[in-house]
Design a protein around this motif. Structure first.
Motif, PDB file in Angstrom:
ATOM      1  N   PHE A   1      -4.093   3.620   0.934  1.00  0.00           N
ATOM      2  CA  PHE A   1      -5.378   3.303   1.259  1.00  0.00           C
ATOM      3  C   PHE A   1      -6.214   4.363   1.719  1.00  0.00           C
ATOM      4  CE2 PHE A   1      -2.029   3.494   4.715  1.00  0.00           C
ATOM      5  CZ  PHE A   1      -2.469   4.324   5.597  1.00  0.00           C
ATOM      6  N   LYS A   2      -7.511   4.065   1.972  1.00  0.00           N
ATOM      7  CA  LYS A   2      -8.475   5.017   2.548  1.00  0.00           C
ATOM      8  C   LYS A   2      -8.481   5.457   3.860  1.00  0.00           C
ATOM      9  CE  LYS A   2     -11.496   4.948  -1.691  1.00  0.00           C
ATOM     10  NZ  LYS A   2     -12.792   4.543  -2.093  1.00  0.00           N
ATOM     11  N   SER A   3      -8.507   6.466   4.219  1.00  0.00           N
ATOM     12  CA  SER A   3      -8.449   6.932   5.850  1.00  0.00           C
ATOM     13  C   SER A   3      -9.505   7.752   6.370  1.00  0.00           C
ATOM     14  CB  SER A   3      -7.049   7.041   6.230  1.00  0.00           C
ATOM     15  OG  SER A   3      -6.586   8.468   5.689  1.00  0.00           O
TER      16      SER A   3
ATOM     17  N   SER B   1      -6.474   4.176   9.147  1.00  0.00           N
ATOM     18  CA  SER B   1      -6.687   3.627   7.980  1.00  0.00           C
ATOM     19  C   SER B   1      -8.149   2.882   8.106  1.00  0.00           C
ATOM     20  CB  SER B   1      -5.886   2.627   7.977  1.00  0.00           C
ATOM     21  OG  SER B   1      -6.029   1.587   6.884  1.00  0.00           O
TER      22      SER B   1
ATOM     23  N   GLU C   1      -8.982  -0.001   6.447  1.00  0.00           N
ATOM     24  CA  GLU C   1      -8.611  -1.054   6.215  1.00  0.00           C
ATOM     25  C   GLU C   1      -8.064  -1.846   7.462  1.00  0.00           C
ATOM     26  OE1 GLU C   1      -6.022  -1.390   2.945  1.00  0.00           O
ATOM     27  OE2 GLU C   1      -7.493  -0.043   1.579  1.00  0.00           O
ATOM     28  N   THR C   2      -6.954  -1.247   8.170  1.00  0.00           N
ATOM     29  CA  THR C   2      -6.309  -1.847   9.204  1.00  0.00           C
ATOM     30  C   THR C   2      -6.523  -1.396  10.546  1.00  0.00           C
ATOM     31  OG1 THR C   2      -4.474  -0.361   9.004  1.00  0.00           O
ATOM     32  CG2 THR C   2      -4.349  -2.390   7.743  1.00  0.00           C
ATOM     33  N   LYS C   3      -7.368  -0.109  10.589  1.00  0.00           N
ATOM     34  CA  LYS C   3      -7.497   0.555  11.824  1.00  0.00           C
ATOM     35  C   LYS C   3      -6.269   1.046  12.640  1.00  0.00           C
ATOM     36  CE  LYS C   3     -11.855   0.029  11.275  1.00  0.00           C
ATOM     37  NZ  LYS C   3     -12.526   0.865  10.563  1.00  0.00           N
TER      38      LYS C   3
END
Length: 108
Positions: free
Chosen positions: A35-37, A54, A56-58
């Motif tokens: 994932f991108k972070s 992240s 996406e998910t924080k």
């Protein structure tokens, strides 16, 4: 006789205790996520842990300064607000190490 009773009492207490904490360790199972972070920065001025979040998910992940050497990174490569692609092995079953950063790539 007095010492025998004390010894029996202590032994009965020791052997009657139940460890309700559960088993620590394996077998453990992991899933790999990419994932991108964004870089959140260093925990403090001693440059020991750099945090990523992240997009996406924080969720937050920390990279130990010794581990960054395994990824060919230096302190200058890790910037607060920088964009990164992370590959993480995250635990799905068991109680071993919760996650392991497998790869880090700077995107900017």
């Amino acid at each position: 006789m007095k010492y025998l009773l004390v010894t029996i009492g202590i032994c009965s207490l020791l052997f009657s205790c139940n460890d309700a904490g559960g088993k620590v360790g394996g077998p453990c199972h992991y899933a790999t996520f990419e994932f991108k972070s964004v870089g959140l920065g260093w925990d403090d001025d001693s440059y020991k842990i750099f945090r990523f979040e992240s997009l996406e998910t924080k969720r937050s992940y920390g990279l130990d300064s010794l581990e960054m050497l395994d990824h060919g990174l230096s302190i200058e490569d890790l910037k607060e607000g920088g964009n990164y692609k992370l590959v993480i092995r995250e635990i799905t079953e068991g109680s071993c190490v919760p996650f392991e950063i497998k790869d880090i790539e700077r995107l900017d």
